[in-house]
Design a protein around this motif. Structure first.
Motif, mmCIF file in Angstrom:
data_model
loop_
_atom_site.group_PDB
_atom_site.id
_atom_site.type_symbol
_atom_site.label_atom_id
_atom_site.label_comp_id
_atom_site.label_asym_id
_atom_site.label_seq_id
_atom_site.Cartn_x
_atom_site.Cartn_y
_atom_site.Cartn_z
ATOM 1 N N PRO A 23 -14.998 -27.288 19.597
ATOM 2 C CA PRO A 23 -15.321 -27.774 18.241
ATOM 3 C C PRO A 23 -15.169 -26.648 17.218
ATOM 4 N N GLU A 24 -14.642 -27.002 16.066
ATOM 5 C CA GLU A 24 -14.373 -25.986 15.047
ATOM 6 C C GLU A 24 -14.659 -26.545 13.665
ATOM 7 N N SER A 25 -15.417 -25.809 12.864
ATOM 8 C CA SER A 25 -15.627 -26.185 11.468
ATOM 9 C C SER A 25 -14.410 -25.755 10.663
ATOM 10 N N ILE A 26 -13.963 -26.648 9.801
ATOM 11 C CA ILE A 26 -12.764 -26.390 9.004
ATOM 12 C C ILE A 26 -13.031 -26.786 7.557
ATOM 13 N N ILE A 27 -12.537 -25.976 6.633
ATOM 14 C CA ILE A 27 -12.557 -26.328 5.211
ATOM 15 C C ILE A 27 -11.129 -26.692 4.825
ATOM 16 N N TRP A 28 -10.895 -27.962 4.580
ATOM 17 C CA TRP A 28 -9.565 -28.423 4.176
ATOM 18 C C TRP A 28 -9.420 -28.289 2.669
ATOM 19 N N PHE A 29 -8.245 -27.905 2.208
ATOM 20 C CA PHE A 29 -8.012 -27.846 0.758
ATOM 21 C C PHE A 29 -6.667 -28.466 0.402
ATOM 22 N N MET A 30 -6.652 -29.175 -0.715
ATOM 23 C CA MET A 30 -5.443 -29.767 -1.280
ATOM 24 C C MET A 30 -5.415 -29.453 -2.764
ATOM 25 N N ALA A 31 -4.347 -28.821 -3.210
ATOM 26 C CA ALA A 31 -4.217 -28.453 -4.624
ATOM 27 C C ALA A 31 -2.959 -29.084 -5.200
ATOM 28 N N VAL A 63 -4.109 -26.160 -12.503
ATOM 29 C CA VAL A 63 -4.129 -26.729 -11.156
ATOM 30 C C VAL A 63 -5.534 -27.202 -10.814
ATOM 31 N N SER A 64 -5.614 -28.274 -10.045
ATOM 32 C CA SER A 64 -6.895 -28.779 -9.546
ATOM 33 C C SER A 64 -6.844 -28.798 -8.023
ATOM 34 N N MET A 65 -7.998 -28.574 -7.424
ATOM 35 C CA MET A 65 -8.062 -28.510 -5.965
ATOM 36 C C MET A 65 -9.250 -29.303 -5.443
#
Length: 530
Positions: free
Chosen positions: A265-273, A371-373
């Motif tokens: 198991p892994e914590s991930i921070i996803w980002f989309m800009a 830009v927005s993210m």
């Protein structure tokens, strides 16, 4: 003059049908390679590809192409399917070669699963095409034509993938013609597991879980992230020996040698800009340069900038970040643990990324473009598909609430989430000027502890429980201003935080998200009370 706009589908569902970060990257790589094939074919026919400009790699190529000239839909369809079939053939050849001599090798590969590979090659993609006298007309025609679908899906005998449910589970005997009543589900399941055991022996235990049930396309996504397969799969006439170390992140190569570590198991921070107001920005450039030159120049500058992010971002974040796709003004990636299961993804990594990105964006050569993210810190038990949808929603929220900002979501295992939006230039003052009830700030602390955001969150929760804030009234706004003065004595808001929401609502979001981040332990999120 005729302009052509061309694209293909499905894209979002193809990306979403991914179980882990490796699959997601493989999806992006495959989509970019298919788009590159269309660009190469158009150029080979003497046409000019306006956007994307300067395509020289199977990475970061947008799936919508604008071409100067009459690029026929039939040419696009033939090229797309031929490229996809070549990818499938290379994966199939590798599999058959590595299964040779095992108990799973059938007498006749073609009879055993050949029809399934052919069906996948023929029915996975649909091409959309539009033409017009101007680029804008071509894009409008493409948008109209995308409303008309001509889709067909192959049928199969046996179980379907546990992820997409739209394809058969891949195994050597998946293509055999059988009466469904005669199929032994237990034998088919054992064959599937034995198939994955062989692949785990060849590619490492990290390749697949013991009980995974992959579809054929899901298997291909994963295979192309391994150098042995990628070298042949991504070869083109212009680039017969692609640089695999450039295409495949070092993280995947390392994990392939570390047993089943990738399945932890892994914590991930996803980002989309995404750039704000691209249409208006291009229109402004077009008044000076002309429609065609403006689009081509913009595409060239943005792609040159984006190409450097694949190496730059992991380096700046100490190899705890990955860019999955960067094709211009669209950037998609993840902050992750140094290795799955390490639990070393912390708040400092998030704040570092949010401070770095605006500086990176300045290098794109478009000073008038903001830009927005959207970011989602997802609990390790949240399915990847759900986390990605929240990342898209967070990006849309950042744009809806004023643009030129980020929207941060905390997504818990229960499915609940918290969200807070913040203009880019406000983050550093908020972090540096916050002072809790004990007088602690980031710079000064008598006991050596960092300031507690729980103090602000508790006050806000107490006031909201008494209906003093949260309704956007004049009185609630006045109370919010008083709280800001108490907890941020040396900083004043430069402007209203959001155009459609009141100050007290924004402050509630800030308190809850900060308290939620503070409560996280070892990268694992723990829900906070509202």
């Amino acid at each position: 003059m005729t302009y052509t706009a061309v694209t293909f589908a499905p894209v979002q569902s193809f990306i979403q049908a991914s179980r882990k970060l490796r699959d997601l990257y493989g999806s992006s790589l495959l989509l970019s390679h298919l788009a590159r094939a269309l660009a190469d074919d158009a150029q080979g026919r003497g046409l000019t590809v306006i956007s994307p400009a300067e395509v020289s790699s199977s990475r970061g190529v947008p799936n919508v192409l604008v071409i100067k000239g009459d690029y026929r839909k039939g040419h696009a369809r033939d090229t797309l399917l031929a490229t996809w079939k070549q990818l499938l053939q290379e994966c199939r050849s590798w599999l058959e070669c590595n299964l040779a001599g095992t108990a799973l090798e059938p007498l006749d590969w073609e009879r055993s699963w050949g029809t399934s590979w052919k069906a996948c090659g023929q029915h996975s993609w649909e091409v959309f095409h539009g033409e017009g006298a101007t680029i804008q007309d071509a894009r409008r025609a493409l948008a109209v034509n995308k409303l008309q679908r001509d889709w067909s899906a192959p049928n199969w005998t046996g179980e379907s993938s546990t992820l997409s449910s739209a394809e058969a589970v891949v195994r050597p005997g998946m293509g055999l013609v059988l009466d469904p009543r005669e199929l032994d589900p237990g034998a088919a399941r054992e064959e599937t597991r034995a198939f994955l055991v062989v692949l785990r022996d060849k590619l490492g235990e990290a390749f697949a879980g013991e009980n995974e049930e992959l579809s054929l396309s899901e298997l291909v996504k994963r295979l192309v992230t391994y150098a042995d397969v990628a070298t042949r799969a991504f070869a083109t006439a212009a680039d017969p020996t692609p640089n695999v170390t450039e295409l495949i992140p070092e993280r995947f190569a390392l994990l392939s040698t570390r047993g089943s570590e990738e399945d932890k198991p892994e914590s991930i921070i996803w980002f989309m800009a995404d750039g704000d107001g691209i249409g208006d920005h291009l229109q402004s450039l077009g008044t000076r340069l002309g429609e065609e030159q403006a689009l081509q120049s913009f595409s060239r500058q943005m792609r040159q900038w984006a190409a450097g992010l694949y190496q730059k971002v992991p380096r700046l974040l100490n190899n705890k970040a990955m860019v999955v796709y960067a094709g211009g003004d669209d950037v998609f990636g993840a902050l992750h643990e140094s290795s799955p299961g390490m639990g070393d993804l912390v708040r400092a990594d998030l704040w570092q990324w949010l401070r770095i990105f605006p500086e990176l964006w300045q290098g794109c050569g478009q000073p008038a473009l903001t830009v927005s993210m959207g970011l989602v810190w997802a609990d390790s038990s949240v399915p990847q598909r759900e986390a990605l949808q929240h990342a898209r929603d967070a990006e849309a929220s950042a744009k809806f609430r004023g643009k030129n900002r980020f929207a941060l979501r905390l997504l818990y295992a229960s499915g609940n989430h918290l969200e807070w939006t913040c203009p880019w230039e406000w983050l550093t003052p908020i972090l540096e000027h916050y002072r809790d009830r004990e007088g602690r700030t980031l710079q000064t602390s008598r006991d050596g502890k960092p300031p507690s955001w729980r103090h602000l969150a508790d006050d806000l929760a107490w006031l909201r429980g008494r209906r003093a804030i949260g309704d956007g009234s004049t009185g609630a706004t006045a109370i919010a201003e008083t709280l800001l003065l108490a907890y941020f004595p040396d900083w004043k808001l430069p402007a209203p935080p959001e155009p459609e929401r009141s100050l007290d609502q924004w402050l509630l979001d800030l308190g809850r998200v900060m308290a939620g981040l503070e409560k996280s332990k070892g990268g694992k999120l723990q829900e906070v009370s509202a």
